[in-house]
Scaffold this motif. Structure first.
Motif, PDB file in Angstrom:
ATOM      1  N   ALA A 165       0.840  -1.201   0.000  1.00  0.00           N
ATOM      2  CA  ALA A 165       0.000   0.000   0.000  1.00  0.00           C
ATOM      3  C   ALA A 165       0.873   1.248   0.000  1.00  0.00           C
ATOM      4  O   ALA A 165       1.946   1.270   0.596  1.00  0.00           O
ATOM      5  CB  ALA A 165      -0.884  -0.012   1.240  1.00  0.00           C
ATOM      6  N   VAL A 212      -2.960   6.411  -2.562  1.00  0.00           N
ATOM      7  CA  VAL A 212      -4.145   6.999  -1.930  1.00  0.00           C
ATOM      8  C   VAL A 212      -3.704   8.360  -1.396  1.00  0.00           C
ATOM      9  O   VAL A 212      -2.690   8.471  -0.712  1.00  0.00           O
ATOM     10  CB  VAL A 212      -4.669   6.115  -0.773  1.00  0.00           C
ATOM     11  CG1 VAL A 212      -5.699   6.859   0.065  1.00  0.00           C
ATOM     12  CG2 VAL A 212      -5.294   4.847  -1.330  1.00  0.00           C
ATOM     13  N   SER A 221      -5.184   2.533   2.239  1.00  0.00           N
ATOM     14  CA  SER A 221      -4.834   1.839   0.989  1.00  0.00           C
ATOM     15  C   SER A 221      -4.848   0.313   1.196  1.00  0.00           C
ATOM     16  O   SER A 221      -5.277  -0.433   0.316  1.00  0.00           O
ATOM     17  CB  SER A 221      -3.450   2.304   0.535  1.00  0.00           C
ATOM     18  OG  SER A 221      -3.075   1.712  -0.664  1.00  0.00           O
ATOM     19  N   SER A 232      -0.269  -1.445  -4.766  1.00  0.00           N
ATOM     20  CA  SER A 232       0.147  -0.148  -5.296  1.00  0.00           C
ATOM     21  C   SER A 232       1.614  -0.072  -5.692  1.00  0.00           C
ATOM     22  O   SER A 232       2.049   0.916  -6.241  1.00  0.00           O
ATOM     23  CB  SER A 232      -0.144   0.943  -4.264  1.00  0.00           C
ATOM     24  OG  SER A 232      -1.493   0.923  -3.918  1.00  0.00           O
TER      25      SER A 232
END
Length: 459
Positions: free
Chosen positions: A7, A77, A383, A390
């Protein structure tokens, strides 16, 4: 390339931009793999006001995070804040076609989609639709309606609204930096995820995140978000006041605030003085610490009183809405000396400083556990909840054999700064060689080539 749930959170603040890469470890805690930090140049009071500078700052933070972690970032994010953010309470309902079927997540999604279609003021956009409590056929105070029977499903919502142009500008900066935008989160909500415990959210708590350009507020009660607000003042205003009040430059004012500043003037004695070097051979300036804390005190009182007005607007004086857990302070501004005591004095509520270490793995560095990084940690957690992938690990084996090529084939010119940075991103070396070594080596090789070329021509 192994699939990992990696994330990435990107906190675009007024003072700094932080890119943070993390993943959940086997104990469910957040393990931070890499952090990149850069000075935020194109943002004022949480709003982008210079696209080019913001893109450069984002790229710098992202590159540093990638170099520290060995992962390549795909998407992030992003936290959104700024004085254009406002929140409203809204109630809506749906009549179900078949009351004999149990209520499912689809029904709740239908209700949320309905709220998302609400007409807003011109130029405004809905950022979050957060369900608070549900009502089924008149039966109220239902927190989890899934699995129950009923014909009419009603809910009260906390709707967060922001300026469409500001949100688009943030999106544009992210995409121009070469990464995708996977989600937007209101910054006070991200900070709340990072520093508040579930017990505090149940008991009733106000989170105050004092940033550089804005002070964000999020109020929770019975485990539900009840009120959010953004006050357009933060630590930068305090620095400006010191700069004006003491007739010094901004850099010195910031240092004074961090090293000697206090929110409580009674602390300093009259004879405590700090000497600041004068500009360009001018005489040094002597500044009384008592005066310094008076300047800071005046502005902090103003910020806290504005936030307290928002807490009153929520209605915390009503016994049913009482915030038993009091106030949690986080963000860079919460590190100001004696600010906890001042907040307790103004509001009469219990106060603590919020550190994001509750959800972090034990091996996280001391720096990441600082209130400065609360929002970034919260964004990474957000996230992870989205099950995002990601970032992916940069494969060292594939890149290593090709590493010398760019150096040998380079034309004999002075290396540009950005070329060095780009090589740094492409050539992922084994850990033993630092970025500094790499730059120094590539520069040295080229320099040698240049001398050889010069000697050949001389002959």
């Amino acid at each position: 390339m192994e699939k990992e749930n990696i994330a990435v959170g990107l906190d675009i603040g007024t003072t700094k931009i932080v890119a943070m890469i993390g993943k959940k470890n086997e104990y469910g805690k957040l393990e931070i793999l890499g952090v990149g930090k850069s000075k935020s140049l194109g943002v004022a009071r949480g709003v982008v006001n210079n696209i080019t500078q913001t893109i450069q700052s984002i790229q710098q933070a992202v590159l540093e995070a990638e170099n520290n972690s060995g992962y390549k970032i795909n998407d992030v994010v992003v936290g959104i804040a700024g004085q254009h953010i406002r929140s409203i309470q809204h109630t809506d309902y749906v009549i179900r076609t078949n009351p004999e079927e149990v209520i499912s997540g689809r029904d709740i999604q239908l209700l949320i989609d309905q709220v998302n279609k609400l007409a807003m003021l011109p130029g405004e956009e809905i950022i979050h639709v957060l369900p608070q409590e549900f009502k089924i056929d008149g039966q109220s105070e239902i927190k989890e309606p899934i699995g129950m029977y009923g014909g009419r499903l009603e809910a009260s919502f906390h709707v967060v609204v922001g300026q469409a142009s500001s949100i688009r500008n943030v999106g544009r900066c992210i995409q121009s930096s070469g990464i995708e935008l996977s989600g937007l989160t209101l910054e006070p909500l991200a900070s709340a995820d990072a520093v508040l415990s579930q017990e505090e959210k149940e008991a009733g708590v106000a989170l105050i995140d004092i940033g550089g350009g804005t002070t964000d507020l999020a109020i929770f009660k019975d485990g539900i978000i009840r009120h959010t607000a953004v006050v357009p003042f933060g630590g930068n205003v305090i620095t400006d006041d010191i700069k004006e009040g003491c007739s010094i430059i901004e850099k010195q004012a910031e240092l004074l605030k961090v090293k000697f500043g206090s929110a409580w003037p009674g602390e300093n004695k009259d004879n405590e003085i700090v000497s600041i070097p004068g500009l360009r051979g001018r005489d040094p300036k002597e500044i009384s610490l008592k005066n310094l804390s008076k300047i800071i005190h005046a502005r902090v009182v103003e910020i806290i009183e504005q936030v307290f007005t928002e807490i009153k607007a929520y209605g915390h004086e009503d016994p049913r809405k009482k915030l038993i857990a009091g106030i949690v302070l986080t963000g860079g501004g919460s590190q100001l000396k004696h600010i906890k005591q001042l907040v307790e004095y103004i509001t009469g509520m219990d106060t603590r400083i919020g550190y994001p270490n509750e959800h972090l793995a034990g091996n996280s560095g001391e720096e990441i556990s600082s209130p400065l990084y609360a929002t970034a940690v919260g964004l990474v957690m957000n996230s992870i909840e989205n099950n995002s992938n990601s970032a992916y690990k940069i494969e060292l084996k594939e890149v290593a054999p090709e590493a010398p090529k760019p150096i040998v084939q380079q034309p004999v010119f002075e290396p540009k700064e950005e070329e060095i940075v780009n090589e740094e991103a492409v050539e992922e070396k084994p850990k033993a060689e630092t970025t500094e070594d790499k730059i120094r080596r590539s520069f040295f090789d080229r320099y040698v080539d240049k001398i050889k070329d010069f000697l050949d021509n001389a002959e």
